[in-house]
Design a protein around this motif. Structure first.
Motif, PDB file in Angstrom:
ATOM      1  N   ASP A   1      -9.344   7.172  -8.977  1.00 56.27           N
ATOM      2  CA  ASP A   1      -7.946   7.198  -9.409  1.00 56.27           C
ATOM      3  C   ASP A   1      -7.026   6.552  -8.378  1.00 56.27           C
ATOM      4  O   ASP A   1      -6.104   5.806  -8.740  1.00 56.27           O
ATOM      5  N   LEU A   2      -7.242   6.831  -7.079  1.00 55.20           N
ATOM      6  CA  LEU A   2      -6.419   6.220  -6.024  1.00 55.20           C
ATOM      7  C   LEU A   2      -6.566   4.700  -6.029  1.00 55.20           C
ATOM      8  O   LEU A   2      -5.570   3.969  -5.961  1.00 55.20           O
ATOM      9  N   LEU A   3      -7.804   4.218  -6.100  1.00 50.73           N
ATOM     10  CA  LEU A   3      -8.048   2.774  -6.090  1.00 50.73           C
ATOM     11  C   LEU A   3      -7.517   2.105  -7.356  1.00 50.73           C
ATOM     12  O   LEU A   3      -6.966   0.995  -7.296  1.00 50.73           O
ATOM     13  N   THR A   4      -7.655   2.764  -8.493  1.00 50.83           N
ATOM     14  CA  THR A   4      -7.155   2.218  -9.751  1.00 50.83           C
ATOM     15  C   THR A   4      -5.637   2.080  -9.711  1.00 50.83           C
ATOM     16  O   THR A   4      -5.080   1.062 -10.156  1.00 50.83           O
TER      17      THR A   4
ATOM     18  N   HIS B   1       0.844  -1.206   0.000  1.00 54.70           N
ATOM     19  CA  HIS B   1       0.000   0.000   0.000  1.00 54.70           C
ATOM     20  C   HIS B   1       0.878   1.254   0.000  1.00 54.70           C
ATOM     21  O   HIS B   1       0.589   2.220  -0.718  1.00 54.70           O
ATOM     22  N   LYS B   2       1.956   1.222   0.769  1.00 57.09           N
ATOM     23  CA  LYS B   2       2.889   2.363   0.790  1.00 57.09           C
ATOM     24  C   LYS B   2       3.463   2.614  -0.595  1.00 57.09           C
ATOM     25  O   LYS B   2       3.581   3.764  -1.033  1.00 57.09           O
TER      26      LYS B   2
ATOM     27  N   VAL C   1      -0.826  -1.499  -9.112  1.00 57.95           N
ATOM     28  CA  VAL C   1       0.384  -1.949  -8.411  1.00 57.95           C
ATOM     29  C   VAL C   1       0.218  -3.392  -7.927  1.00 57.95           C
ATOM     30  O   VAL C   1       1.144  -4.202  -8.050  1.00 57.95           O
ATOM     31  N   VAL C   2      -0.958  -3.729  -7.389  1.00 59.12           N
ATOM     32  CA  VAL C   2      -1.209  -5.121  -6.975  1.00 59.12           C
ATOM     33  C   VAL C   2      -1.020  -6.044  -8.179  1.00 59.12           C
ATOM     34  O   VAL C   2      -0.336  -7.075  -8.091  1.00 59.12           O
ATOM     35  N   LYS C   3      -1.601  -5.683  -9.312  1.00 54.79           N
ATOM     36  CA  LYS C   3      -1.496  -6.483 -10.539  1.00 54.79           C
ATOM     37  C   LYS C   3      -0.040  -6.615 -10.994  1.00 54.79           C
ATOM     38  O   LYS C   3       0.431  -7.709 -11.304  1.00 54.79           O
TER      39      LYS C   3
END
Length: 158
Positions: A134-137, A27-28, A142-144
């Motif tokens: 935008d934040l969630l996307t 998350h960071k 990054v997770v992907k």
């Protein structure tokens, strides 16, 4: 109450995607642009049931603090985090992970209430909902990126 629903297909094992999604450290990385840091509660590693984290980040030119807590948890199917204290009147973020033939479908459902009554509703329509999307996307990107490469091994230690 505004509701955001995002679906992200990821070519990786569901357990990896699930754990990356609850990683304080990842998350960071995904929020570098807001100078986000975990300052209290669970500040690194994987957050779990009944654990909380307090984030400090710069949004709209102002440093803010927000505490969220994991209120539901069923690895690797879903987890929910909810705001305990922060700038929103309330928020609930549901994370779902569906196994696909070639990976995982990650679904985010983010519902929130802005403070300040009518002014908050105007802010939602003018800029806040898009800002949150935008934040969630970016977080999901990054997770992907980490899940589909060997980079996840830098975050998740066995």
């Amino acid at each position: 109450m505004p509701k955001i629903e995002l679906k992200t297909k990821i070519k990786a094992d569901r357990k990896v995607v699930f754990d990356l999604s609850r990683s304080i450290d990842l998350h960071k990385i995904s929020t570098k642009h807001t100078n986000e840091e975990a300052i209290a509660g669970k500040t690194s590693g994987l957050i779990g049931m009944d654990e909380s984290v307090t984030w400090r980040a710069k949004h709209f030119g102002i440093y803010q603090e927000l505490t969220s807590k994991i209120t539901e948890f069923n690895r690797p199917i879903f987890f929910v985090d909810e705001m305990v204290k922060g700038a929103f009147k309330e928020f609930k973020h549901e994370h779902y992970f569906t196994q696909l033939n070639n990976g995982t479908l990650m679904t985010d459902i983010f519902e929130y209430n802005s403070p300040f009554g009518v002014l908050g509703k105007i802010a939602d329509k003018l800029f806040l909902k898009k800002y949150m999307i935008d934040l969630l996307t970016e977080r999901n990107r990054v997770v992907k990126e980490f899940a589909e490469s060997k980079k996840w091994k830098e975050i998740l230690t066995e």
